[in-house]
Enzyme design. Structure first.
Site, PDB file in Angstrom:
ATOM      1  N   LYS A   1      -0.021   4.025   4.779  1.00 39.54           N
ATOM      2  CA  LYS A   1       0.079   3.552   3.508  1.00 39.54           C
ATOM      3  C   LYS A   1       0.695   4.671   2.392  1.00 39.54           C
ATOM      4  CE  LYS A   1      -3.451   0.433   4.879  1.00 39.54           C
ATOM      5  NZ  LYS A   1      -4.361   0.320   5.538  1.00 39.54           N
TER       6      LYS A   1
ATOM      7  N   ASP B   1     -13.206   6.818   6.384  1.00 40.63           N
ATOM      8  CA  ASP B   1     -11.932   6.539   6.775  1.00 40.63           C
ATOM      9  C   ASP B   1     -11.273   6.252   5.351  1.00 40.63           C
ATOM     10  OD1 ASP B   1      -9.639   4.579   6.725  1.00 40.63           O
ATOM     11  OD2 ASP B   1     -10.663   2.981   7.978  1.00 40.63           O
TER      12      ASP B   1
ATOM     13  N   HIS C   1      -7.032   4.595   2.117  1.00 39.95           N
ATOM     14  CA  HIS C   1      -6.517   4.302   0.880  1.00 39.95           C
ATOM     15  C   HIS C   1      -6.853   5.591   0.090  1.00 39.95           C
ATOM     16  CE1 HIS C   1      -5.408   0.093   1.969  1.00 39.95           C
ATOM     17  NE2 HIS C   1      -6.562   0.139   2.580  1.00 39.95           N
TER      18      HIS C   1
ATOM     19  N   GLU D   1     -15.787   4.500   3.965  1.00 39.32           N
ATOM     20  CA  GLU D   1     -14.475   4.499   3.704  1.00 39.32           C
ATOM     21  C   GLU D   1     -14.528   5.210   2.354  1.00 39.32           C
ATOM     22  OE1 GLU D   1     -12.260   0.746   3.639  1.00 39.32           O
ATOM     23  OE2 GLU D   1     -13.240  -0.007   5.095  1.00 39.32           O
TER      24      GLU D   1
ATOM     25  N   HIS E   1     -13.778  -1.559   7.112  1.00 36.99           N
ATOM     26  CA  HIS E   1     -12.676  -2.232   7.527  1.00 36.99           C
ATOM     27  C   HIS E   1     -12.901  -2.687   9.037  1.00 36.99           C
ATOM     28  CE1 HIS E   1      -8.234  -2.367   9.023  1.00 36.99           C
ATOM     29  NE2 HIS E   1      -8.132  -2.651   7.645  1.00 36.99           N
TER      30      HIS E   1
ATOM     31  N   SER F   1     -10.974  -0.782   0.885  1.00 37.65           N
ATOM     32  CA  SER F   1      -9.771  -1.446   0.823  1.00 37.65           C
ATOM     33  C   SER F   1      -9.428  -2.766   0.139  1.00 37.65           C
ATOM     34  CB  SER F   1      -9.341  -1.859   2.384  1.00 37.65           C
ATOM     35  OG  SER F   1     -10.119  -2.661   3.020  1.00 37.65           O
TER      36      SER F   1
ATOM     37  N   ASN G   1       0.868  -1.001   0.116  1.00 34.84           N
ATOM     38  CA  ASN G   1      -0.132  -0.024  -0.058  1.00 34.84           C
ATOM     39  C   ASN G   1       0.875   1.199   0.038  1.00 34.84           C
ATOM     40  OD1 ASN G   1      -2.419  -1.487   0.430  1.00 34.84           O
ATOM     41  ND2 ASN G   1      -1.779  -1.900   2.406  1.00 34.84           N
TER      42      ASN G   1
HETATM   43  C1  PLP Z   1      -4.830  -0.295   6.994  1.00 34.03           C
HETATM   44  C2  PLP Z   1      -6.283   0.466   7.310  1.00 34.03           C
HETATM   45  C3  PLP Z   1      -6.473   0.929   8.489  1.00 34.03           C
HETATM   46  C4  PLP Z   1      -5.309   0.507   9.690  1.00 34.03           C
HETATM   47  O1  PLP Z   1      -4.689   1.415   9.525  1.00 34.03           O
HETATM   48  P1  PLP Z   1      -2.963   0.831  10.398  1.00 34.03           P
HETATM   49  O2  PLP Z   1      -2.364   2.189  10.655  1.00 34.03           O
HETATM   50  O3  PLP Z   1      -2.499   0.081   9.271  1.00 34.03           O
HETATM   51  O4  PLP Z   1      -3.264   0.290  11.341  1.00 34.03           O
HETATM   52  C5  PLP Z   1      -7.853   1.024   8.730  1.00 34.03           C
HETATM   53  N1  PLP Z   1      -8.847   1.094   7.971  1.00 34.03           N
HETATM   54  C6  PLP Z   1      -8.482   0.658   6.768  1.00 34.03           C
HETATM   55  C7  PLP Z   1      -9.471   0.900   5.641  1.00 34.03           C
HETATM   56  C8  PLP Z   1      -7.186   0.404   6.292  1.00 34.03           C
HETATM   57  O5  PLP Z   1      -7.107  -0.212   4.991  1.00 34.03           O
END
Ligand code: PLP
Length: 368
Positions: A228, A203, A206, A174, A131, A178, A45
């Site tokens: 990411k 969220d 991505h 989101e 997620h 993801s 990512n």
């Molecule tokens: C990776 C991810 C997280 C968590 O983030 P980290 O910093 O890796 O703990 C939360 N939400 C989504 C949609 C993700 O892809």
């Protein structure tokens, strides 16, 4: 023993759901070493290639020299150091919100935020494809949890209309999903949420660095991660001042955890600054050239190839690996049973030749 771990593992293996750690022998980059063999990496990512960028390493190194390795205590005790403060003020300014709070991980940002802002008598309404960190936060909060089918606005509206007005309601989705790579209609969701006096949490794990910023959409709680595209580590929440102050007082994942290492916060700030710089724009343009080269209609850097069956998805991933590509099979419980897939993540650091070679290998795989 009724719950013999060896039996549980065997059951997972029989269902093609066993997961194993497979270390890489090299840093994140378009080509990585696994078991001593070079593979073109479509599993990361690190969308802009910042995890290996010298500016991030230099920022981390300078902070390491000045502040050492560990933060020593939680943020509320003595763990708030200049890199944490600088990161949070830059984040609030860039995102156009009153305040921002950072966490050790995106996972803890999701869990900390939802458990602090929702509780008994409140309602959390989640998109079905949210997620695991958001699902866990919603469940742990003790609020009533409701789920709407993926991006289904009419169903969301019915759930909003049915939520008790005596409590707080939070809609959770989101920006970019993801495992599917599609996007939520955030403008419409914000309108619906606000019509029913609910808060919207998006969220953007991505989306940060991948999509151009959209500050006009009134999102109450912008959650994300530096792990990411920002090439570092740590979660964040951007929100109005009162909500952030409430999190500082109530988010157990924030309060009862040692502050992130100051060097990590410094690397996150360097990654964030890069994303919003001209160099970041150029990297984002390169990323989108690569995305469109592989999948002209894709709406993010995540391009899933649906296989369905778990064992077939594993076989496809193994075929791709023997052809020199690292492209993971994603299975239950990360996605629903029977929707296993190869998840391709494109980055700005891939070359056109690497993208074309993957496209040819995927086409071959499809014909098998
Ligand atoms: C990776 C991810 C997280 C968590 O983030 P980290 O910093 O890796 O703990 C939360 N939400 C989504 C949609 C993700 O892809």
């Amino acid at each position: 023993m009724s719950r013999d771990p060896a039996r549980e593992l065997a059951a997972l293996r029989d269902a093609h759901l066993l997961r194993l750690l497979r270390p890489l022998g090299s840093r994140q980059s378009p080509t990585v070493l696994r078991d001593g063999r070079p593979l073109v990496n479509f599993a990361s990512n690190d969308y802009l290639g910042l995890a290996g960028h010298p500016a991030l390493a230099a920022a981390a190194s300078a902070a390491l020299d000045e502040f050492g390795t560990g933060a020593g205590a939680s943020r509320l005790v003595t763990g708030t150091l200049p890199p944490h403060v600088a990161l949070e003020s830059a984040l609030a300014e860039l995102k156009g919100t009153e305040a921002a709070l950072t966490f050790s991980t995106g996972y803890s940002a999701a869990v900390g935020t939802l458990t602090a802002l929702a509780g008994k008598g409140d309602t959390v309404i989640l998109d079905k494809l949210s997620h695991a960190s958001l699902v866990d936060g919603a469940r742990l909060s003790g609020a009533t949890v409701r789920v709407f089918p993926h991006n289904h606005l009419a169903k969301l509206e019915r759930l909003l209309a049915g939520a008790p007005t005596s409590g707080r309601t939070i809609v959770v989705t989101e920006s970019v999903f993801s495992m599917d790579g599609d996007r939520a209609p955030l403008g419409e969701i914000a309108t619906l949420a606000h019509r029913h006096d609910a808060l919207l949490l998006a969220d953007e794990a991505h989306a940060l660095g991948v999509l151009a910023p959209e500050p006009d959409i009134p999102i109450d709680l912008r959650m994300g991660t530096f792990s990411k595209a920002a090439g570092s580590a740590g979660g964040y929440l951007c929100a109005p001042r009162d909500l952030v102050d409430l999190l500082v007082n109530r988010a157990r994942a924030f309060i009862y955890s040692t502050a992130p290492p100051p060097a990590v916060a410094a690397a996150s700030l360097a990654g964030l600054a890069l994303i919003y710089s001209d160099e970041g724009t150029a990297l984002r343009n390169k990323l989108w050239d690569n995305i469109r080269r592989l999948a002209p209609s894709a709406s993010s850097a995540i391009i899933p190839h649906l296989v369905g069956d778990e064992s077939e998805a594993l076989a496809a991933s193994e075929h791709l690996e023997s052809a020199g590509f690292l492209a993971p099979a994603i299975r239950y419980p990360t996605v629903a049973r029977g929707t296993a897939r190869i998840r391709i993540a494109v980055t700005a650091a891939h070359s056109a030749e690497q993208i074309d070679a993957l496209a040819a290998a995927l086409e071959l795989e499809r014909r098998l």
